[in-house]
Design an enzyme around this catalytic site. Structure first.
Site, mmCIF file in Angstrom:
data_model
loop_
_atom_site.group_PDB
_atom_site.id
_atom_site.type_symbol
_atom_site.label_atom_id
_atom_site.label_comp_id
_atom_site.label_asym_id
_atom_site.label_seq_id
_atom_site.Cartn_x
_atom_site.Cartn_y
_atom_site.Cartn_z
ATOM 1 N N ARG A 171 19.448 0.262 -32.530
ATOM 2 C CA ARG A 171 20.228 0.074 -33.641
ATOM 3 C C ARG A 171 19.602 -0.307 -34.909
ATOM 4 N NH1 ARG A 171 22.523 2.953 -30.494
ATOM 5 N NH2 ARG A 171 24.583 2.605 -29.686
ATOM 6 N N SER A 245 31.580 0.435 -32.315
ATOM 7 C CA SER A 245 31.233 -0.717 -31.675
ATOM 8 C C SER A 245 31.026 -1.786 -32.882
ATOM 9 C CB SER A 245 29.986 -0.744 -31.161
ATOM 10 O OG SER A 245 29.942 0.140 -30.069
ATOM 11 N N GLU A 341 27.111 -4.987 -36.012
ATOM 12 C CA GLU A 341 26.223 -3.780 -36.174
ATOM 13 C C GLU A 341 26.385 -3.194 -37.596
ATOM 14 O OE1 GLU A 341 26.395 -0.937 -32.606
ATOM 15 O OE2 GLU A 341 27.053 0.348 -34.242
#
Ligand code: FAD
Length: 345
Positions: A171, A245, A341
């Site tokens: 990520r 998420s 995130e």
């Protein structure tokens, strides 16, 4: 004298509610739709806006807007998809940064170029996909990446970056670090290897094979399975605002993990090849009792504690307050700092 090139369309006071997956209220003071590299160069030459701060926006499915945006919003809408080259060992395909990611994945399959099926139904644009090296069901963008074109937001120069220069990680990429906010990704190329082989090592996909009795699925079948699994697990942003998420899965040392297992034997964890251990952030949040809870109009999704949702009319500040409260309780109980995130603006 006017520089020749495409007209700049400058929009003022644009409501961004429909342009972010959380459905949060925020205004862009100025918005410019980027349909080509040349539009960016034209903007950089603009007497007032050229040197103003910029914010690059794709589909808004990984941003948390907590306030109005004073920076010039560059809405990336570069279109186009094509087969660049067919090699003996791969298809090289390219898409404009403004193309819908999921539509591009579906298009590659329609054309007979498999390889991106595990990444189906991830919301957002092709141009944003390298920013956090999107990943799902055992495949990350970096596994299928060839190169990208980006325009430098200071010099206006177009540059081509290969995987090494993008510094992809879980990520993460150079676009979240050294190049954050400094360039616009306008085109991305993918290398889809031949012969194709399915990636099925993920528990949910194994379950699908078991349920259907299909042991050798083709790429279309994997695509359909991934879409079905995602539709059950994740709320549709059109119905309930969310960015998927909200926190990254934290990575800890083997010693730290042993210590936590001593106290919480149930903890969901995945050993990584380098000896470290990835913990399931959703499990940590659930263990702190957050699933289904709310602060104001921001809440934790009932079916998956890793997903924060807008229960209707939430502000970005409410979502941020909830996120911070979750971070504090996870830190208090496990000594682990959860990292968001999405990009918080
Ligand atoms: C329901 C749901 C499920 C999701 N599931 C997953 C998943 O399984 N895996 C996963 O990895 N992600 C997932 N996400 C997160 C999100 O879909 C991805 O991060 C996606 O790549 C974001 O694309 P976007 O166009 O919406 O980017 P935006 O939200 O618009 O932008 C995200 C960041 O990228 C920057 N950016 C955007 N476009 C460009 C560009 N062209 N050039 C340079 N910088 C740019 C922005 O400035 C911002 O910092 C999910 C989100 C939702 C809502």
């Amino acid at each position: 004298m006017q520089t020749p090139g495409p007209e700049l369309s400058i929009e003022r006071g644009v409501n961004l509610r429909a342009m972010n997956a959380f459905g949060l209220p925020a205004q862009a003071r100025t918005l410019v739709r980027v349909t080509s590299d040349a539009v960016i160069r034209r903007l950089l030459a603009h007497p007032d806006l050229g040197r103003a701060p910029k914010f690059v926006l794709g589909g808004g499915s990984n941003v948390l807007l907590t306030r109005d945006i004073e920076a010039v919003v560059l809405k990336v809408e570069v279109a186009g998809r094509r087969l660049v080259e067919e090699r003996a060992d791969a298809w090289i395909v390219e898409a404009g940064g403004g193309e819908s990611w999921h539509d591009f994945v579906a298009w590659t399959l329609d054309q007979g170029f498999p390889g991106l099926e595990n990444l189906a139904l991830i919301p957002g644009t092709v141009g944003a996909a390298p920013v956090q090296n999107i990943g799902a069901y055992g495949v990350e963008l970096k596994d299928r990446f060839e190169s990208l074109d980006a325009v430098d937001l200071v010099t206006g120069r177009s540059v081509r970056l290969d995987a090494m220069l993008c510094h992809f990680a879980y990520r993460d990429s150079v676009f979240k670090r050294d190049l954050a906010g400094k360039s616009v990704i306008t085109r991305v190329r993918f290398r889809l290897p031949k012969p194709w082989a399915p990636v099925l090592g993920y528990l949910d996909l194994e379950r699908k094979m078991h349920e259907t009795g299909i042991v050798a699925p083709d790429a279309r079948q994997v695509f359909n399975w991934v879409c079905e699994i995602r539709r059950v697990k994740l709320p549709d942003p059109a119905a309930m605002g969310n960015v998927g998420s909200f926190f990254k899965n934290p990575v800890v040392t083997a010693d730290q993990c042993r210590d936590i297992i001593g106290r919480d034997p149930e903890i969901v964890h995945y050993p990584l090849p380098d000896g470290s251990v990835k913990l399931a952030a959703g499990w940590l949040i659930d263990a702190c009792g957050w699933k289904g809870k709310s602060i104001g109009r921001a809440g934790v999704y009932e079916k998956q504690a890793l997903v924060l949702v807008n229960r209707g009319g939430a502000s970005g500040a409410e979502v941020l307050t909830l996120a911070r409260a979750i971070q504090e309780s996870v830190y208090g109980r496990f000594g682990i700092r959860l990292e968001p995130e999405p990009v918080v603006m």
